[in-house]
Design a protein around this motif. Structure first.
Motif: not given
Length: 903
Positions: A152-157
């Motif tokens: 989720a953190i990666l996709q947000s970035r």
């Protein structure tokens, strides 16, 4: 010194900041080491500029507190601030590459505080907030929950960024698509953005590592493969070379739609430049000796999802040599070689018996082997001396125990034969030219063995004078006649029909079900923790290649070499040939002239043309001296054309029905014609009259062949009949005597037939597209191949000259090559329009097209090399002389055309 291999498996590198590592802050001996601070999904890494100093890695799960510097007043150890530094208190630190030496990581345990002063305009609060977020993910109990939060953190970035269009090579480039993806390298992946334009493929890493943009010029692309990555159809690998082992880029997408669209865009661009190669097309090239055993195995690995960028699916090559004790390697002895018909686990009978007993007692799902023949651990076992950082990454900063390292070729082979859990095959490097993986040139400290000996270079067998010589002999063994004769047996096990099902059980070739493609559907597993655990287990265990063949693989064609059997009691020279080097047979001279003719077949020139019929020509036969040409036609006539006087000398009509084919009997005294009126007519050339008639079928006779006193006739009545024919006495009225020897029954009308050179095998093609291969001696079916909606208009030369392959064509506009031994369809070549007749030599095809052109095809290259203008309608019949330098064609335009080669 930093690389993604310093990360843990399944970890991402997000961002970096210039920073100083402060030691003994506010003390007299305070020291600062300038470098860069890397923020990763599971760790903090500091890389000092000074190579003497070690790289510092702090696992986030081992952190006690992460806070801004000078924030001693805060009660909460995880608070935001905007001061210039970060304090990290942890219970464990790894020190890596101290003095720039590749070695196992040093672990510093106990409470440690690390102080980092950030440079530039970065706000410490933002960095600390990111670290807090990643810390919370690392502290989750379950791996699935950790992975979900990090994703989720990666996709947000990724969603907050996009590809920088200023990176395009040209302002005039047109953008076709942009999406998110990860670049795959061994053990690690790197997220970023993919762009496809009308000229280039781009990948821009989110973290700018190892460079801001990776660019592939589409014009340079030679091969492109869809890949199965992490058991999901999300991978795409692009090669700018034809035969190299490693690709130029491997991408993993987040959904298969993006992957397929990028594949389509690149494939559409290159389809006009490069012929698409299938396993079958490579098989044909290999069978005919156009590519080596090594090249063929490399191509099969590529087609089976094996990639150098994916250690769980690394290319797999066989153990070839079984002798690692002799002082001289004798490649003429079958005993020198490993039995290629068995998997490694079945080479030792005693071990196999124990494994089979356990297998039989095992509950479902059953498997014979508890480990695989290819896995990341096995690949790095072989490559540790040239890829030590990969081994350290895989094994959490440690090398394997010294006695379990790749110490000796002979020891490794013995363990593969005798070890209870060791069934590994080899990797391509054993058959290449770079021997560095056998030499400890980096002077790595790989440990001390039980006997006190340090692990250094790999110990080679006595027959190898050094690493380069060892590889040279391995290459010679791989390309040896014995391996060429038996390699198809190993392909059956690894890539073929013995990989799965009952054949795999019979071949003792059963591995854990999860290793096979389709063995588990990750999308059906809803529990994220179970999914992560299963994926980790499979990726570490290794995966079975994609199955490429479901029928037995054909053997390689080995011209002028005697068979080399494992049970042979004698050995032969590799270069031994039926023909003495001091004598040159007439047959050899004929072969040379035929080869020369086919090499120059594109230089075929029209000599003369004559309109001699009222309808399309259906058959051509020529007397031995070439002076008389006999033709049949749908106008129901048989005509005899004199090449010398350029006139029609005979015109005969046997009935009012079309004639379908003709041939001349040996001696040039009799012409036989087949007719749509169900009859076969015999015409005496000397006496100029019908000599006899055979009323042999219940429907039109479509094709006839004559071999060794036997007549073969194909008919629309769904039969092929074999007749023994005793010719009548020419000077009397005695008729021919016909004896029906065999009747080969089909389900539908038979359009064409041909016989092999030995007159033992007959091939028939039906109107529904089935090719049947018959053993004439027993009148039984050997193979039957469905070639889709194929109607065969083959006049002759169905078989290749060596009788190993069968070429057919039909109304579905394809050339299809069948292996005669196995019945396998091994090559398919689209022709754009139907080809009505052809001749071929195994590599090159001369065909007559529906539009009237003569086409020269490079069968192995899959393309037309020459178009020769010919008839104004379809080319319906073609004749070629024995030397292959003269051709006569007949067409729907009622003409015959004489062609000759002009060298």
């Amino acid at each position: 010194r930093f690389s993604l291999l310093l990360l843990n498996l399944e970890e991402y590198y997000f961002e970096q900041h210039t920073a100083n590592h402060i030691i003994n802050k506010d003390c007299k001996d305070e020291r600062k080491f300038r470098g860069s601070l890397k923020v990763c999904s599971k760790s903090i890494i500091f890389e000092p500029d000074d190579n003497i100093q070690p790289i510092i890695k702090v696992p986030l799960r081992d952190c006690i507190s992460i806070k801004p510097l000078e924030d001693d007043e805060a009660n909460n150890p995880f608070t935001r601030n905007t001061s210039g530094g970060v304090s990290v208190v942890c219970s464990q630190v790894f020190l890596i590459k101290e003095r720039n030496v590749i070695a196992p990581y040093k672990t510093v345990r106990g409470r440690t505080e690390l102080l980092f002063q950030l440079g530039g305009a970065w706000k410490v609060g933002d960095v600390v907030q990111t670290l807090h977020q990643l810390y919370r993910a690392s502290c989750l109990d379950k791996m699935g929950d950790q992975a979900a939060m990090i994703t989720a953190i990666l996709q947000s970035r990724l969603a907050r960024t996009s590809f920088d269009k200023k990176r395009f090579q040209s302002f005039s480039e047109t953008l076709h698509m942009e999406c998110k993806a990860e670049m795959v390298t061994p053990l690690v992946t790197n997220p970023g953005h993919v762009c496809v334009t009308d000229a280039n493929l781009y990948f821009q890493p989110l973290n700018g590592y190892p460079k801001p943009v990776v660019q592939i010029t589409l014009q340079n692309v030679r091969r492109i493969y869809k890949r199965r990555h992490g058991l999901m159809p999300l991978g795409l690998e692009v090669f700018c070379t034809e035969n190299d082992l490693c690709s130029d880029i491997y991408l993993k997408f987040y959904n298969y739609q993006d992957r397929d669209e990028v594949y389509f865009l690149i494939a559409t661009y290159i389809e006009n430049h490069i012929a698409e190669h299938t396993a079958e097309s490579y098989m044909l090239q290999w069978q005919r000796g156009h590519i080596s055993n090594y090249q063929y195995l490399l191509h099969l690995n590529n087609l089976a999802d094996r990639s150098c960028n994916d250690l769980s699916q690394y290319p797999v090559f066989p153990w070839i040599i079984a002798d690692y004790s002799s002082s001289v390697l004798d490649l003429t002895k079958p005993e020198t070689f490993r039995d290629l018909s068995k998997p490694v686990g079945a080479l030792n009978k005693e071990r196999l018996d124990r494994l089979v007993t356990r297998y039989q007692e095992m509950p479902d799902p059953k498997f014979m082997y508890g480990s695989h023949y290819s896995s990341p651990g096995y690949v790095l076992f072989y490559l540790v001396r040239v890829a030590p950082e990969y081994m350290l990454c895989l094994q959490n900063g440690k090398f394997d125990h010294a006695d379990r390292m790749f110490n000796s070729i002979a020891e490794t082979w013995k363990n593969c034969l005798d070890g209870a859990t060791d069934f590994k095959e080899l990797i391509p490097e054993f058959y290449e030219n770079d021997s560095s993986f056998l030499v400890n040139s980096l002077k790595l400290d790989l440990g001390k063995r039980q006997g006190g000996k340090m692990v250094d270079d790999v110990e080679l067998p006595p027959w190898a004078s050094g690493p380069d010589d060892f590889l040279q002999k391995c290459q010679e063994a791989l390309e040896s006649p014995y391996v060429s004769e038996h390699l198809h047996e190993w392909i059956d096990i690894i890539f073929g029909y013995k990989q799965k099902g009952s054949e795999a059980v019979a071949a003792h070739n059963v591995f854990h079900p999860l290793t096979y493609e389709g063995g588990v559907d990750l999308n059906s597993i809803m529990d994220p923790n179970e999914k992560v655990a299963l994926l980790t287990q499979i990726l570490e265990f290794g995966q079975t290649p994609k199955q490429l063949f479901t029928t037995p693989h054909p053997q390689r064609i080995i011209p002028k070499l005697k068979s080399l059997s494992r049970t042979s009691s004698h050995s032969i020279s590799i270069a031994e040939s039926p023909v003495s080097p001091n004598e040159e047979s007439f047959e050899d001279l004929t072969e040379e002239s035929i080869t020369l003719a086919w090499n120059n077949i594109a230089k075929l020139k029209l000599d003369k043309q004559y309109k001699i019929h009222k309808e399309a020509i259906t058959g051509i036969a020529v007397t031995c001296n070439g002076s008389s040409v006999f033709t049949t036609s749908q106008d129901s006539t048989l005509k005899m054309f004199s090449k010398d006087s350029k006139t029609i000398q005979r015109s005969v009509s046997f009935s009012n029905m079309a004639l379908s084919s003709c041939l001349i009997l040996p001696g040039d005294t009799t012409v036989i014609s087949s007719s749509w009126d169900n009859h076969i007519y015999f015409y005496s050339i000397a006496f100029g009259r019908q000599q006899d008639v055979l009323m042999g079928h219940d429907d039109a006779v479509s094709k006839i062949c004559w071999r060794d006193g036997r007549l073969f006739s194909a008919s629309w009545d769904s039969t092929v009949k074999v007749w023994h024919c005793v010719p009548g006495e020419t000077l009397s009225n005695k008729k021919h005597h016909f004896e029906l020897l065999a009747e080969l029954e089909h389900d539908v009308s038979v359009n064409t037939i041909d016989l092999n050179a030995a007159n033992t095998i007959l091939a028939s093609g039906t109107k529904e597209g089935t090719i049947t291969v018959w053993d004439i001696t027993t009148a039984t079916v050997l193979h039957q191949t469905e070639c889709l909606n194929m109607l065969f208009f083959v006049v002759a030369s169905f078989f290749c000259t060596d009788s190993r392959h069968l070429l057919s064509t039909g109304e579905d506009s394809f050339f299809k090559v069948i292996d005669v031994q196995t019945g396998m369809l091994i090559s398919s070549l689209t022709t754009e329009e139907p080809q009505r007749c052809f001749k071929w030599d195994g590599n090159t095809i001369l065909s007559g097209s529906q539009s009237g052109e003569l086409l020269i095809w490079d069968l192995l290259g899959g393309k037309v090399t020459e178009r020769i203008k010919g008839h104004t309608g379809a080319v319906t019949s073609i004749w070629m002389n024995e030397q292959c330098n003269r051709v006569i064609t007949g067409g729907e335009d009622k003409q015959i055309m004489f062609w000759k080669l002009q060298y």
